[in-house]
Enzyme design. Structure first.
Site, PDB file in Angstrom:
ATOM      1  N   GLU A 204       0.779  -1.234   0.000  1.00 21.55           N
ATOM      2  CA  GLU A 204       0.000   0.000   0.000  1.00 21.55           C
ATOM      3  C   GLU A 204       0.814   1.289   0.000  1.00 21.55           C
ATOM      4  O   GLU A 204       0.710   2.120   0.926  1.00 21.55           O
ATOM      5  CB  GLU A 204      -0.977  -0.006   1.181  1.00 21.55           C
ATOM      6  CG  GLU A 204      -1.972  -1.153   1.092  1.00 21.55           C
ATOM      7  CD  GLU A 204      -2.957  -1.209   2.253  1.00 21.55           C
ATOM      8  OE1 GLU A 204      -2.776  -0.444   3.234  1.00 21.55           O
ATOM      9  OE2 GLU A 204      -3.906  -2.013   2.195  1.00 21.55           O
ATOM     10  N   GLU A 352      -5.245  -7.853  -0.895  1.00 25.48           N
ATOM     11  CA  GLU A 352      -6.053  -7.748   0.317  1.00 25.48           C
ATOM     12  C   GLU A 352      -7.493  -7.446  -0.069  1.00 25.48           C
ATOM     13  O   GLU A 352      -7.762  -6.518  -0.836  1.00 25.48           O
ATOM     14  CB  GLU A 352      -5.518  -6.654   1.249  1.00 25.48           C
ATOM     15  CG  GLU A 352      -4.170  -6.955   1.866  1.00 25.48           C
ATOM     16  CD  GLU A 352      -3.721  -5.892   2.860  1.00 25.48           C
ATOM     17  OE1 GLU A 352      -4.594  -5.110   3.319  1.00 25.48           O
ATOM     18  OE2 GLU A 352      -2.519  -5.843   3.175  1.00 25.48           O
TER      19      GLU A 352
END
Length: 589
Positions: A204, A352
């Site tokens: 991320e 995710e």
């Protein structure tokens, strides 16, 4: 790897090596939007996250109260064929320096009536092994259970909240060079072990545009905070030491909107007509249209890995309606990440996804994304196995160990039931399909060889509506025996071009052996093309004139094992062994 020169000089030796084994036959590669094994068989990565190596404990969570073999047995039995292990750069650096960080919240019990994870304890039985030893043991255990793994750099420093930090550098002494060097070190350490099949370069990357240099961006610059530039450099460095590894690249948080001419990264936001378009952290791939990840080795190992969540994590604007698959595509998914798969640009793996089972909007979103991934063959790893993820919960509700009965895992059965439909399995018999060619995935699972030998053509899998297909299998016992001739040619070099002078038994040649796709290099794409041409000659055989088809010249170049006997799987394997350094030159005779 680029080679120039003539056929190699070989002495009179006999060399024997295993053509394939459990350490080298399961590497994967990309073609279009899908992933394939070395034989050109399509695969689907369907797994889950197990965090802890990224945290201050430097070990997967719950190993202090659960036995690793018990956990992995249940993971395999439940059909999870790959685990994403978050980790910190700081931890890998400690391994690289030979001073592995100690593990925390884990102690070796000296009571012989309570034997848990005994192989994680030192010889004295009292102190735990170091974090690198435990990682190595976990990889070995994954292999035994038929489970593949990849790591993701969750943060620069070992930090239970490290995912909140924007960048891949700037903490715990980690620079961009240190980040790359540590990943290259790990890739080199595991280059002969196909349990660890990939590297998610940074979890991320994020930050909002007005933060400027403190935020990750995606553009065509060479700025240090340009994630596309950094990821490409890192991918190239890893592929130099292991050309077989998958490289997973996540997105960023914001991209430029193009709202007004002259807008630039770092400028203040506007209340209307914003210069920035937002997304989930790691979810924004709008910049990849103009600036895709293209390492010098080619794109056969690149996988884009967006993260996507539902309204229980954050109430994004695209949830402000009675959302459907189509509204999610129109409002967010397609232009942000789904176009990569839909337009056959590259494979995707949703690194995710997950959340709480609320019986309402979040559960609706999970179901829509799950079904979209199945319909479009998108790989994924669910967040997460752990019970201690505050904003999502886990697939596990609790774990506990008791002497004599082992570990008891209480699964969140409704969540698993939703997730389970997106695990790779045979269409009718419901057998879970592993990614190891020889080792079956759990008690109700099968190996990749078993699937393609006994199920693919008869019932298919839960991909493509149960479409059946044929495939090739790998014989793990098949040896390569290479015997050189006694008449070794001599080589002279002029103006950097090697010219071969041979005996009457040899033909003078400047052929670049191994270069099956005739692109002037010998790399993994040559082995891939050979396997594809054998598995699907109508599509990849002797036709056309580009690198996507095998030509007569390419066939001659690729005939490197027992040179002159025609192409076979042994030629592709010989090229791979050459790239791994097990053969010093090509061809082998």
């Amino acid at each position: 790897m680029t080679l120039t020169g003539a056929a190699p000089c070989l002495g009179q030796t006999i060399m024997t090596a295993n053509a394939v084994d459990t350490n080298n036959d399961d590497w994967l590669h990309a073609e279009g939007s899908r992933l394939y094994d070395m034989n050109g068989n399509e695969v689907w990565l369907t797994g889950a996250n197990w965090f802890g190596f990224n945290c201050g404990e430097n070990v997967p969570h719950y190993l202090w109260s659960a036995d690793a073999d018990d956990c992995l047995t249940e993971i395999a039995d439940r059909g999870i064929n790959i685990i994403r292990f978050p980790i910190s750069t700081e931890l890998i650096v400690s391994w690289m320096k030979g001073k592995p960080n100690e593990v925390g919240s884990f102690s070796c019990n000296t009571d012989p009536s309570f034997t848990i994870n005994v192989d994680f304890c030192a010889e004295d039985g009292k102190s735990p092994k170091d974090s690198m030893q435990i990682f190595d043991i976990m990889m070995k255990k994954c292999k035994e259970h038929g489970i593949k793994a990849f790591i993701d750099i969750h943060s620069p420093d070992a930090n239970n909240s490290g995912h909140n930090y924007n960048l891949w550098y700037g903490k715990a002494g980690v620079t961009t060079d240190v980040w790359i060097d540590s990943l290259v070190w790990l890739a080199d350490k595991y280059k002969n072990d196909d349990t660890l099949i990939g590297y998610d370069l940074k979890n991320e990357p994020h930050g909002k545009g007005p933060e400027g240099k403190a935020a990750a961006k995606w553009d065509g610059s060479t700025d240090e905070n340009n994630w596309a530039y950094a990821a490409t450099k890192c991918a190239e460095a890893i592929l130099d030491v292991n050309p077989h590894a998958l490289i997973l690249v996540e997105g960023v948080e914001q991209s430029m909107s193009g709202a007004q001419e002259g807008d630039y990264w770092g400028m203040p936001d506007r209340k209307t007509n914003s210069p920035y378009i937002g997304a989930w952290w790691g979810g924004n791939f709008r910049g990849a249209r103009d600036n895709p990840i293209k390492p010098k080795q080619g794109t056969s190992q690149i996988v884009y890995s967006p993260h996507d969540y539902g309204p229980s994590v954050y109430a994004q604007t695209w949830f402000d309606k009675n959302f459907t698959e189509q509204t999610l595509l129109d409002d967010y998914w397609y232009d942000t990440w789904a176009y990569i798969n839909a337009e056959d640009i590259a494979p995707e793996l949703i690194g995710e996804w997950g959340g709480h089972m609320d019986g309402k909007e979040n559960q609706k979103w999970m179901t829509l994304l799950r079904d979209y991934m199945i319909k479009h063959h998108i790989n994924h790893t669910f967040w997460c196995l752990n019970t201690n993820s505050g904003d999502t919960g886990g697939l596990w509700d609790s774990l506990g160990f008791q002497q004599g009965t082992g570990t008891t895992i209480k699964w969140n059965e409704p969540k698993y039931e939703l997730f389970e439909e997106a695990l790779w399995q045979t269409q009718k018999s419901g057998k879970y399909i592993g990614l190891d060619h020889q080792v079956a995935l759990g008690k109700n699972g099968i190996s990749l060889n078993d699937f393609y030998a006994n199920y693919a053509a008869s019932e298919g899998s839960n991909l493509d509506g149960g479409k059946t297909s044929s495939g090739k299998t790998i014989n793990a016992e098949q040896p390569i025996e290479t015997i050189t001739t006694s008449a070794a040619p001599t080589t002279t070099t002029t103006s950097s071009v090697a010219t071969t002078t041979t005996t009457s038994e040899e033909t003078a040649s400047n052929r670049l052996y191994g270069d099956a796709n005739c692109d002037g290099q010998v790399d993994l794409s040559d082995a891939v093309l050979i396997m594809q041409s054998l598995a699907n000659p109508d599509k990849y055989g002797l036709q056309g004139s580009d690198s996507h088809h095998l030509t007569k010249e390419g066939s001659d170049n690729g005939d490197v094992e027992g040179n002159g006997n025609g192409l076979s799987t042994l030629d592709a394997q010989a090229i791979q062994m050459y790239l791994l350094g097990k053969y010093k030159s090509l061809p082998v005779k």
